[in-house]
Design an enzyme around this catalytic site. Sequence first.
Site: not given
Length: 717
Positions: A553, A666, A634
């Site tokens: 991330s 994600h 995602d």
Amino acid sequence: MTVRARKFTPEVLLSAPRRSAGVPNADGSRVLYTVSTYSFAEHSKTSEIRVLDVGTQRSALVTDLEGASEPNWLDDGHILILAPGHDGATLVKVGHVDNFKNSCYNAGIIEAPASNVKLHLLEDNKFVFAITAQASPEGELYNPETTPKPHSSGRFYTSLFVRHWDVYVTPNRNAIWLGTISRPSPGTHSHARYKLSALVNALKGSGLESPVPPFGGSDHFDIGSHGLVFVAKDPDLNPATHTKVNVYLVPISDFSVLRLPKPKKVDVYGFEGASTAPVFSPNGKQAAFLSMRQDGYESDKNQIFIIPDIQRPSWVIHVLASEDGKGKWDHSPQSMVWSVDGKALYILAEEKGRVCLYSLPSNVLPAASLPELIMNSGAISDVHPLHNGDIFISSSSLIDNSIYHITDRNQNHTMISSFSRDGSMFGLSRKQVSEISWPGAAKGTQVHAWVVKPSTFNEKEKYPLAYLIHGGPQGAWLDSWSTRWNPAVFAEQGYVVVCPNPTGSTGYGQDFTDAIQGQWGGLPYQDIAKGFDWIEENLPYVDTDRAVALGASYGGYMMNWIQGQPLGRKFKALVTHDGVFSMAGQMASEELYFPFHEFKGTLWNNREDWMKWDPSAYTKNWATPHLIIHSELDYRLTIAEGLAAFNTLQVRGVESQLLTFPDENHWVLKPENSLLWHTVVLDWINDHVGLPLYSKTSQKQDVKQQALANEIRELRI
């Protein structure tokens, strides 16, 4: 697991039993919990509901009914659980905890998938019953199993959201459903059984949705003797560009009435951000909640509010108010619960890499002092006040996946259960974990970091460095267990693992968190670079000539940013999981308020700040071997970001690999996918620092890993 693992490997991590937070009975003598285990040999998951006898330390099976979940005490003998029924329905089952299999029965059936059970005792053998389930646009229960499927696959939208996290948005919305569950007095009926009443949608016709997607759950509502309190996105603002979440009250004098009053909004003037964690006092006459000042900033500081009388929802007290609006307490609470006597609030908040428990008097307002620290060990996940004034606490740590404590009124902490025996079942120990800090890039700041060493650590030897950068960016590495990014897994491969909390991290004061705005590749990068130099100069057992860096991330963004900067040349290999490649690509994200806040405006009005820290602007410098991981579900950072990074590396002739999953978001959550993820990642970094390939060592430990190794070889073609 009944024996000590010879080595803490991904297989051990992913197949180890996962225990939920504990649900104690009134006096804390018995604790309900769920535990699930995945078998790589059988390729299947099993789950159980169990009860722990605190006195004898013995755990007994309550039920292994497939899909059983959310155990709750009705009294010291009877419990309520949820179980899947036919065609997507949810069964509400009741039975005796010591003989559940033979005594259980269906107290009710909810004709849709449902979760987040809450119970509140009204009188003997009668409870308010609340649950969450999706509602159709008409406000009726929505069951995807029984709803007719459309003939067309097209989706048509006229406003945001189009999709959120990992699903496309539909007209159906989360809702809170209320009723009662009760039984006749045992003395008046020989076969007294609990029965669930009809349920009513408390949000029907309001235009509101609660819990708030994608992660809202039981923390977004509460029930008491006199009503319902919940949070929901402001219906007048677009949820893709605003974070404003309001608090609502539904006063209820009779829970058996099927028509409820409309929710009343609780106004908190000057606080236009997200509200969360509403909780009733024990008598149901007061409520507390958390709220943020800034709309559009999901990591603003939570501040504490109390409604002294729910019959007067306009009367709201800002508990620790200050003239500047920032609040007197420089912590951001994440949840609260009232003491049994209603005289105190127990508060969970991050502080310096831990999730700590605090106490604040609720009967002296405004508060004369700051919250008092009760416990600061590990990361506390859940708290249950007991009738005798003690507190039951669920937590974890970097070496232990589940710990239960009892804390008495004198703040004496007694560990009543450690599921992994303080890490020993995993071959881990607390001596592997330490803390370091170094001067940060901003004046007067210190960067705190966790260090995890191999269990076989010898200070006279040198170990390659694994530098792990957390996501968020407003997040932190905590003294907590993880099945996705567990530092001990890397340490047991032979690394010294350093997990820094640079500028933007939570738990070090709100100013430190806020300072990352407009600084994505600035202050945090400098903190990380200064940390690398500090490690090189101060940790003689770390070989920084054999260093790797990994992140997901925002941490993935940082890997892509580092790749184009001087620090990138100091690593043997990099790993990006779901990271930003191009800042303009963030316009494909779902929660647009996030980049709008982080880069101080929209792309068209503030393009300079968006482009200032764009990794794609420095691709001419990309040279370090790089593994890219990105999944197709995602929707926060679309797979185009991963493909663009991999394509760039390949065209530039940089050694690189791509791993992608069509069925993950994600995060990589499915055990088989997670095992593949760990194997690919460990093989990649081990190969570049001279450690044995994990796939080969795992084959020696278990011949069943041969299939996985073949799969990896095929993926590399």
